[in-house]
Design an enzyme around this catalytic site. Sequence first.
Site: not given
Ligand code: NAD
Length: 464
Positions: A170, A201, A203-204, A207, A245
């Site tokens: 996803k 799709g 996230g909420p 995902g 991560e």
């Molecule tokens: P996010 O957590 O909002 O989204 C990441 C993914 O999770 C997306 O695919 C999103 O659709 C999904 N998601 C959102 N809510 C969800 C839920 N309730 N259940 C399941 N899936 C859900 O993060 P973002 O805004 O897309 O990315 C930015 C963040 O990611 C920053 O905090 C950054 O540090 C982190 N990041 C970490 C790494 C690493 O390797 N440590 C790498 C890149 C980004």
Amino acid sequence: MKAHDGMYIGGAWRPAAGTDTIAVVNPADEQVIAHVPAGTAEDVDAAVRAARAAFPAWAATTPAERAARLTALRDALAARQDEIARTVTAELGAPAQLAEQVHAGLPVLITGTYAEMVATYPFEEKVGNSTVLLEPVGVVGAITPWNYPLHQVVAKVAPALAAGCTVVLKPAEDTPLTARLFAEAVHEAGLPAGVFNLVTGLGPVAGQALAEHDGVDLVSFTGSTAVGRRIGALAGGAVKRVALELGGKSANVILPSADLPKAVRTGIANALSNAGQRCSALTRVLVHKDQYDEAVAIAAEAVAAYTPGDRLGPMVNAKQLQRVRGYIDQGVREGARLVVGGTEAPLDRGYYVSPTIFADVTPEMTIAQEEIFGPVISFLRYEDEEDALRIANGTVYGLAGAVWAGDETEAVAFARRMEAGQVDINGGRFNPLAPFGGYKQSGVGRELGAHGLAEYLHTKSLQF
Ligand code: NAD
């Protein structure tokens, strides 16, 4: 059917269960460039079933067979490198050179490392009178962010496939087009139906359905700490494996013996790469009080080369733009000194932020504690080495860092005391085989190289 209309499930593009779509916006000009289906729990269920059905046969393949498929996948990605770069530029706004070299090039390299590794990886080991078998965990639910749209996908899918796992991906809602190209490359590489599946799709919705699904054995998530915490809790409740991560707030520690101009300029280049939308960006620069003013002056000069719309791309979407501007305002409110940059839009359109440098930042300020995910760099003063260490380790994160010193031994001695998953010594280069992941709230588990492969294996010991 055109790829944009469906989900890649069980080796074919299939219509989505629902009719809702997600608009994909080019953040450089704010135009809608495509729509993709917004997957539902029903789509996720179909994808997980396909992955479950494909698992026994894929898990039973020899490492040599998996190596051959991964080599074909690497070649398919390499053949599409230009198209991938253009697509990343269109949906993320990445400058062309970065898109070609990093966004499109790195996934080819990483897939290649696993194609090579799997052929010789020790899937069996002897421990006294036991033989330990390393077996694939099962069906992997992979959830990825938008900042490196293809790298984040490949860093999960390549080792999962190498281990013998099957996958449902996803991808982030902002960058689904690159993920679709990846599914096409998987298809061209001749991976058996159901070994890799894609559901686009929200996230909420999609995902969450994937993270909760009973048919998923391991959830591998990259994204924000807030969402990661929820996913970790869900996985804990279901007693399933999880790899997280998450965010970072990495320190670039410049010790007094270092080459100051080089340390500052290299750190700035790191922090502004991908417009600062990197979890490992070195956004806190720690400088000894006697060298502080000189370091800030070097930085102010260095950022002038990063012109928004040219070397510096936009924020991925309007929400991120507001978030980053909010942090800049907060920095000013809390008493930090704005040296260059700020909240003013540098261009007429696009979600751009000028490279921004704050001086007189103290460790407890919000901009020194929270991840900004934009081109905003804070300079902090330290009194002595112990003070520098306290500041470097003084956040909830522990993803990455850098140390600069006159000689490597001095830098390494400091790096050993840092709470971070990877530390660059005197500007050390990226190593695609080195484990990547976080201490503290930056995550659980590691990606890349042999450590990344081990995440997708569990052990069975046979006693003789
Ligand atoms: P996010 O957590 O909002 O989204 C990441 C993914 O999770 C997306 O695919 C999103 O659709 C999904 N998601 C959102 N809510 C969800 C839920 N309730 N259940 C399941 N899936 C859900 O993060 P973002 O805004 O897309 O990315 C930015 C963040 O990611 C920053 O905090 C950054 O540090 C982190 N990041 C970490 C790494 C690493 O390797 N440590 C790498 C890149 C980004």
